[in-house]
Design a protein around this motif. Structure first.
Motif, PDB file in Angstrom:
ATOM      1  N   GLY A   2       0.555  -0.807   0.608  1.00 54.84           N
ATOM      2  CA  GLY A   2       0.243   0.164   0.165  1.00 54.84           C
ATOM      3  C   GLY A   2       0.911   1.017   0.111  1.00 54.84           C
ATOM      4  O   GLY A   2       1.109   1.980  -0.610  1.00 54.84           O
ATOM      5  N   VAL A   3       1.670   1.748   0.781  1.00 51.05           N
ATOM      6  CA  VAL A   3       2.635   2.094   0.917  1.00 51.05           C
ATOM      7  C   VAL A   3       3.272   2.459  -0.148  1.00 51.05           C
ATOM      8  O   VAL A   3       3.623   3.490  -0.925  1.00 51.05           O
ATOM      9  CB  VAL A   3       3.558   2.429   1.948  1.00 51.05           C
ATOM     10  CG1 VAL A   3       4.643   3.340   1.831  1.00 51.05           C
ATOM     11  CG2 VAL A   3       3.188   2.366   3.321  1.00 51.05           C
ATOM     12  N   VAL A   4       3.908   1.813  -0.794  1.00 49.84           N
ATOM     13  CA  VAL A   4       5.199   1.467  -2.161  1.00 49.84           C
ATOM     14  C   VAL A   4       4.061   2.355  -3.100  1.00 49.84           C
ATOM     15  O   VAL A   4       4.114   3.206  -4.088  1.00 49.84           O
ATOM     16  CB  VAL A   4       5.398   0.246  -2.964  1.00 49.84           C
ATOM     17  CG1 VAL A   4       6.270   0.119  -3.667  1.00 49.84           C
ATOM     18  CG2 VAL A   4       6.166  -0.075  -1.267  1.00 49.84           C
ATOM     19  N   LEU A   5       2.825   1.666  -3.329  1.00 49.51           N
ATOM     20  CA  LEU A   5       1.732   1.961  -4.674  1.00 49.51           C
ATOM     21  C   LEU A   5       1.014   3.422  -4.892  1.00 49.51           C
ATOM     22  O   LEU A   5       1.382   4.204  -5.459  1.00 49.51           O
ATOM     23  CB  LEU A   5       0.820   0.722  -4.748  1.00 49.51           C
ATOM     24  CG  LEU A   5       1.766  -0.182  -4.986  1.00 49.51           C
ATOM     25  CD1 LEU A   5      -0.173  -1.082  -5.069  1.00 49.51           C
ATOM     26  CD2 LEU A   5       1.682  -1.079  -6.868  1.00 49.51           C
ATOM     27  N   ALA A   6       1.221   3.258  -3.162  1.00 48.42           N
ATOM     28  CA  ALA A   6       0.058   5.244  -2.656  1.00 48.42           C
ATOM     29  C   ALA A   6       1.369   6.184  -3.408  1.00 48.42           C
ATOM     30  O   ALA A   6       1.005   7.159  -4.182  1.00 48.42           O
ATOM     31  CB  ALA A   6       0.248   5.039  -1.263  1.00 48.42           C
ATOM     32  N   ALA A  66       1.980   2.291 -10.891  1.00 45.87           N
ATOM     33  CA  ALA A  66       1.102   1.829 -10.253  1.00 45.87           C
ATOM     34  C   ALA A  66      -0.017   1.720 -10.283  1.00 45.87           C
ATOM     35  O   ALA A  66      -1.122   1.153  -9.558  1.00 45.87           O
ATOM     36  CB  ALA A  66       2.005   2.797  -9.087  1.00 45.87           C
ATOM     37  N   THR A  67      -0.305   2.521 -11.198  1.00 43.36           N
ATOM     38  CA  THR A  67      -2.528   3.249 -11.222  1.00 43.36           C
ATOM     39  C   THR A  67      -2.755   1.587 -12.002  1.00 43.36           C
ATOM     40  O   THR A  67      -3.617   1.044 -11.783  1.00 43.36           O
ATOM     41  CB  THR A  67      -2.735   3.950 -12.130  1.00 43.36           C
ATOM     42  OG1 THR A  67      -2.225   5.218 -11.189  1.00 43.36           O
ATOM     43  CG2 THR A  67      -3.828   4.549 -12.727  1.00 43.36           C
ATOM     44  N   ASN A 114      -5.434  -6.443  -1.507  1.00 47.66           N
ATOM     45  CA  ASN A 114      -5.787  -6.118  -0.286  1.00 47.66           C
ATOM     46  C   ASN A 114      -4.786  -4.909  -0.241  1.00 47.66           C
ATOM     47  O   ASN A 114      -4.791  -3.617   0.632  1.00 47.66           O
ATOM     48  CB  ASN A 114      -4.860  -6.931   0.995  1.00 47.66           C
ATOM     49  CG  ASN A 114      -6.765  -7.092   1.607  1.00 47.66           C
ATOM     50  OD1 ASN A 114      -7.658  -6.919   1.851  1.00 47.66           O
ATOM     51  ND2 ASN A 114      -6.443  -7.929   1.731  1.00 47.66           N
ATOM     52  N   GLY A 115      -3.107  -4.530  -0.412  1.00 47.24           N
ATOM     53  CA  GLY A 115      -2.637  -3.609  -0.682  1.00 47.24           C
ATOM     54  C   GLY A 115      -3.264  -2.658  -1.341  1.00 47.24           C
ATOM     55  O   GLY A 115      -2.681  -1.771  -1.572  1.00 47.24           O
ATOM     56  N   GLU A 175      -5.365   3.420  -2.325  1.00 45.18           N
ATOM     57  CA  GLU A 175      -5.988   3.912  -2.059  1.00 45.18           C
ATOM     58  C   GLU A 175      -6.516   4.499  -0.726  1.00 45.18           C
ATOM     59  O   GLU A 175      -6.832   6.295  -1.154  1.00 45.18           O
ATOM     60  CB  GLU A 175      -7.460   3.210  -3.166  1.00 45.18           C
ATOM     61  CG  GLU A 175      -6.620   2.775  -4.860  1.00 45.18           C
ATOM     62  CD  GLU A 175      -6.533   3.864  -5.531  1.00 45.18           C
ATOM     63  OE1 GLU A 175      -7.849   5.334  -5.944  1.00 45.18           O
ATOM     64  OE2 GLU A 175      -5.747   4.188  -6.023  1.00 45.18           O
ATOM     65  N   VAL A 176      -6.438   4.285   0.015  1.00 48.60           N
ATOM     66  CA  VAL A 176      -6.826   4.463   1.051  1.00 48.60           C
ATOM     67  C   VAL A 176      -5.770   5.502   2.012  1.00 48.60           C
ATOM     68  O   VAL A 176      -6.348   6.548   2.098  1.00 48.60           O
ATOM     69  CB  VAL A 176      -6.616   3.464   2.143  1.00 48.60           C
ATOM     70  CG1 VAL A 176      -7.108   4.004   4.114  1.00 48.60           C
ATOM     71  CG2 VAL A 176      -8.019   2.840   2.263  1.00 48.60           C
TER      72      VAL A 176
END
Length: 311
Positions: A85-89, A103-104, A143-144, A149-150
């Motif tokens: 999640g952090v890496v993709l955000a 990433a998108t 979930n990542g 997105e969160v």
């Protein structure tokens, strides 16, 4: 002082009508539950013998092993999903178009594919002999993508003035992201992050498709191999395993609430500690305000004593 409300307060007739609806609805729910229990009792699913199977040490040990396997997969998936999640955000907020597009694409792709297909594909294609890692990786990827997105929403909710002020102080973009934006985003979106972790915990039950011995797979094996009075113990097993799932989710939610309260307390305690360490200081809004100078002992009094003058 007038206060705006979202709806008008119900009058006497509306309040009475609402009470009647509540009573009728409650009675209807109780009636449905009663009918269901009566049908189960008629078929013998509520007989004491159906519940005595959990007194056997072998079945209790199987359930304990299933809980442990579930928690192992959840722990790996929780850590993996937060890292993803952090890496993709950060990647989706990057100024470089190739990184942002990659990433998108990753996020939208794995959010669109059903999680069961992702887990099964990873198990068949790469980790056939490691079902736990296949389950954990599939959960981490899906979930990542949701956690990304969160976090992105949390980062975008931080006022732009804070990042601009950080840049004005000479901080790099990485420093701004790590020190300014990400901590505030996590604090703001913590309830949503924890809610997604609860979903991750429940999704470990999909491990049955790859024969991982988690809690649901253990329940299926117990129910399918245990007969009492000629009937399989599906109802009692589902009730016990469902209760365990609810308890684990409630404990995770309670842990999240404790972490959130502790974070608020620590944030407040920093200012209090700083004020307490300063003799004679008064805490005011997180700042230490020194007391007003006494005219009798101020600088002017010292100057008068040095010159021998009296007021």
């Amino acid at each position: 002082m007038s206060a705006s409300v979202l709806y008008d307060a119900p009058g006497p007739k509306a309040a009475t009508r609402n009470r009647i609806y509540a009573v009728v609805g409650s009675l209807a729910i109780i009636a449905l539950i009663s009918v269901g229990l009566m049908r189960l009792a008629d078929k013998g699913h509520l007989a004491p013998e159906m519940w005595d199977i959990f007194n056997y040490s072998g079945i209790r040990q199987n359930i304990a092993d299933g809980v442990l396997a579930t928690l192992k997969a959840f722990g790996l998936a929780a850590i993996g999903s937060l890292i993803f999640g952090v890496v993709l955000a950060v990647g989706r907020l990057s100024d470089h178009k190739p990184v942002r597009w990659a990433a998108t694409t990753f996020i939208e792709l794995f959010r669109s594919i059903p999680l069961l297909i992702t887990i099964y594909a990873i198990w068949v294609g790469f980790l056939t002999d490691y079902s736990m890692w296949a389950l954990a990786l599939g959960l981490s990827i899906y979930n990542g993508s949701v956690q990304a997105e969160v976090l992105r929403a949390g980062i975008n909710s931080v006022p732009k003035g804070q990042s601009e002020a950080a840049y004005a102080l000479g901080m790099s973009k990485t420093q701004v992201m790590v020190s300014v934006l990400m901590p505030q985003a996590v604090r703001a979106m913590l309830p949503t992050i924890i809610s997604q972790l609860v979903v991750t915990l429940k999704d470990t039950s999909l491990g049955f498709i790859i024969l991982y011995p988690e809690l649901l797979q253990t329940a299926r094996l117990i129910a399918a191999n245990t007969q009492v009075n000629g009937q399989y113990a599906y109802v009692s097993t589902i009730a016990v395993i469902g209760t365990i799932y609810v308890a684990m989710c409630l404990l995770l939610s309670a842990l999240a609430t404790w972490i959130e309260k502790r974070g608020r307390r620590a944030k407040t305690g920093i200012a209090v500690a700083t004020a307490a360490e300063t003799p004679g200081a008064i805490p005011a809004g997180g700042l230490t305000v020194p007391p007003a100078e006494d005219p009798a002992v101020g600088p002017d009094a010292d100057a008068d004593e040095g010159t021998g003058k009296k007021g």
